[in-house]
Every structure is written in structure tokens, then in C-alpha cells.
Write an enzyme that holds these catalytic residues in place. Structure first.
Site, PDB file in Angstrom:
ATOM      1  N   ASP A  14       0.828  -1.208   0.000  1.00 34.07           N
ATOM      2  CA  ASP A  14       0.000   0.000   0.000  1.00 34.07           C
ATOM      3  C   ASP A  14       0.863   1.260   0.000  1.00 34.07           C
ATOM      4  O   ASP A  14       0.669   2.177   0.812  1.00 34.07           O
ATOM      5  CB  ASP A  14      -0.934   0.013   1.221  1.00 34.07           C
ATOM      6  CG  ASP A  14      -1.612  -1.322   1.466  1.00 34.07           C
ATOM      7  OD1 ASP A  14      -2.031  -1.958   0.477  1.00 34.07           O
ATOM      8  OD2 ASP A  14      -1.720  -1.735   2.637  1.00 34.07           O
ATOM      9  N   GLU A 194     -11.310  -0.315  -3.760  1.00 36.19           N
ATOM     10  CA  GLU A 194     -10.572   0.270  -2.644  1.00 36.19           C
ATOM     11  C   GLU A 194      -9.321   0.962  -3.153  1.00 36.19           C
ATOM     12  O   GLU A 194      -9.057   0.999  -4.361  1.00 36.19           O
ATOM     13  CB  GLU A 194     -10.198  -0.819  -1.626  1.00 36.19           C
ATOM     14  CG  GLU A 194      -9.225  -1.855  -2.146  1.00 36.19           C
ATOM     15  CD  GLU A 194      -8.903  -2.953  -1.141  1.00 36.19           C
ATOM     16  OE1 GLU A 194      -9.659  -3.130  -0.175  1.00 36.19           O
ATOM     17  OE2 GLU A 194      -7.871  -3.647  -1.337  1.00 36.19           O
TER      18      GLU A 194
END
Length: 317
Positions: A14, A194
Site C-alpha cells: 500500500d 478500494e
């Protein structure tokens, strides 16, 4: 070819890179999911060997005590902000989902590595459900908050929502849903939208996002809107019918996703993302630490749309 080694930084998922006043800042999920750390360097390549500085550790109990995910570092009106997702437990809820909410930290001092960070608590949204992966951007003279969240009345794990910011930890007005999992490639393993990230080019604002389970099915989709259109009108947004960045079996790059964007000093756009180089994951993919940070340049087509290309192969072990 990429001008950077691949992987760029190992065991950092991420990834988010901010370029601010001639310096680069790197923040990402750590495999232990227990802290927030920042690296800083004057060059992109310098981030690889920059010393990580831990700016916050999770408490032993409470709403921010478990599974610290996907932080982002931003500068809003002279204030440093970190958005991150956290849970009060690692147990799943009755729907079989983690129990994350979004939280904000604030630093008023000029140096985010040495300054004091203040906990501002949960970023509240209209429904108190699984939420993660917030980002922010400045557009049309306003600061915006863009995130993923479970809707009580929509099947799947998370959709993408947009709202204006009142301040860095408070949204303003009624959010609009920009996207939900609907295509086959968004629903492999899990129904997921997401990890949104924002980039502008020409007369369009683009939002990339990640879809499907976090294994080799993970991929990147794309939304876009005209720069002068009202972003709070869902009908103004366009959505790619196909993913724009996917697994490459040939290059042994699996599940590329959860990206951010940065720029080289020359102004070239850089895709910052994670991917694994194998598919044989033991147990839950969430706890496999080898989602490595990777970088590649984005090219722009004559029609003004981005070309993400193919995930390049590893260049070192």
C-alpha cells in the site's frame, strides 16, 4: 523498462509517495501492521535506503489497536496529515469482514519526522461500517476526501465515496458514491473497490482504484471526470470497462495494486504500487509480507488517457 530497481522497497504494501518542496516522503503498510513510519529523501531513489522514522505506534487497546493499514501522508493548508485504517480487534464481524475505520493524525510542526503527532480520532461518515484507504486532493478550490467503505445495502466489501473536507479530519456535506464492484474483474474472490488515488492530466481528473481479492486477482481500475465538472454528481464520472493494470504471468508479477502517484523532478508521472512475484501463498494473503513496493513511469496517450503498461519483471532478487 523502469529506471528504478524492481522491487523498489521490499515488504512494504500500500505504498504512498508524496513530493513536497523538493523532497520525497514515503509511507506504507508494514508487515507487522503495528506502526506508522516515514522515510524522506531528496531523490526518489534515495527513499530505498533512507532510514525509516517511526512517528506513531498503535496502542495496546482501543479503536486503533489492531491491523494498522494503508497510511497516507498529506499536507493540507500547512498541516501534516496521516490517514490510516485501524480496528479494535482482529476478529471478523458477523458479515465475515474486518472491523476497520478511518483515523487521522495531525502534525502542526514543519518537520513530520521529528514533530509531535496528535490523534484526531475517527473520520466519521454517514454510516459506521468497514472503512479504509482514504486519500485527499485539492481541486476546484476545495479539499476533498476520497475513501472506500462498506454500504449496508450494497453487496460486497467496499465502494468508493467522495466528500468535501470541512477540516482534515471532518467531512462536509453528503458523500457521493463514485463506484461499486460490478464487473467480473472487480469481483474475483471478493467484491472490492478500494485504494483510490488521484492524478490530473490535461482537462481530466483521474481516480485509479484497486479491485478484487489481494492475491493474483488484484488489479487497478480507472475513473475519470472533466476538470470543470461537479465531482459530487455521480453521473459526471466515467468508468473503464476493463482494468488498466493487471497481473503479468510472463513477468511473474501478481496482484499489482493499491497504488499512488508521484512525479520525477522532470515532471514525469510515476505509478507507485505493490505486487508479489509468486502466487503460492500459505494461509491468508493478508499476512504474507512480500507485497513489495514497485515504481514505473506512466505514459499518456494522444487521447489524454493514461497508459499504465504492464508490470515490469523483477530486476534483482
Amino acid at each position: 523498462m523502469t529506471p528504478w530497481p524492481n522491487p523498489f522497497i521490499e515488504q512494504r504494501a500500500d505504498p504512498f509517495i508524496l513530493r513536497h518542496e523538493g523532497q520525497y516522503y514515503f509511507i506504507a503498510s508494514v508487515p507487522e501492521y503495528d506502526r506508522l513510519e516515514i522515510r524522506r529523501a531528496v531523490t526518489l531513489d534515495g527513499l530505498r535506503h533512507a532510514e525509516p522514522v517511526v512517528v506513531w505506534r498503535k496502542p495496546s487497546t482501543g479503536p486503533m489497536s489492531k491491523l494498522i493499514w494503508a497510511p497516507e501522508l498529506h499536507r493540507i493548508d500547512g498541516v501534516w496529515v496521516i490517514y490510516f485504517a485501524a480496528a479494535h480487534t482482529d476478529a471478523l464481524d458477523d458479515l465475515g469482514m474486518f472491523q476497520h475505520r478511518m483515523f487521522a493524525l495531525i502534525c502542526y510542526e514543519p518537520d513530520p519526522l521529528s514533530g509531535q503527532w496528535q490523534e484526531k480520532g475517527q473520520v466519521k461518515t454517514p454510516f459506521d461500517t468497514f472503512a479504509l484507504d482514504a486519500t485527499t486532493f485539492y481541486h476546484q478550490g476545495k479539499h476533498w476526501y476520497l475513501w472506500a467503505q462498506k454500504a449496508p445495502d450494497i453487496a460486497g466489501n467496499s465502494n468508493l465515496y467522495l466528500a468535501e473536507l470541512e477540516n482534515p479530519w471532518t467531512i462536509k456535506g453528503e458523500p457521493v458514491m463514485l463506484s461499486k464492484p460490478e464487473f467480473e474483474w472487480e469481483c474475483r474472490g471478493f467484491l472490492v473497490n478500494e485504494g483510490p488515488a488521484v492524478i490530473t492530466h490535461g482537462d481530466r481528473l483521474f481516480v485509479s482504484y484497486s479491485a478484487s481479492a489481494t492475491d493474483e486477482n488484484y488489479c487497478i481500475g480507472l475513473l475519470w471526470v472533466d476538470s470543470d465538472a461537479d465531482p459530487l454528481q455521480a453521473s459526471h464520472w466515467h468508468k473503464s470497462l476493463q482494468p488498466v493494470f493487471i497481473t503479468s504471468d510472463e513477468n511473474r508479477q501478481y496482484g499489482p495494486g493499491h497504488n499512488s502517484f508521484t512525479k520525477t523532478p522532470e515532471g514525469e508521472d510515476v505509478l507507485v504500487y505493490h505486487a508479489r512475484n509468486y502466487t503460492a501463498i500459505e494461509g491468508d494473503p493478508l499476512y504474507d509480507p512480500n507485497r513489495h513496493t514497485r515504481l514505473k513511469l506512466i505514459r499518456w496517450q494522444e487521447n489524454g488517457m493514461p497508459d499504465f503498461g504492464i508490470p515490469p519483471a523483477d530486476t534483482h532478487a
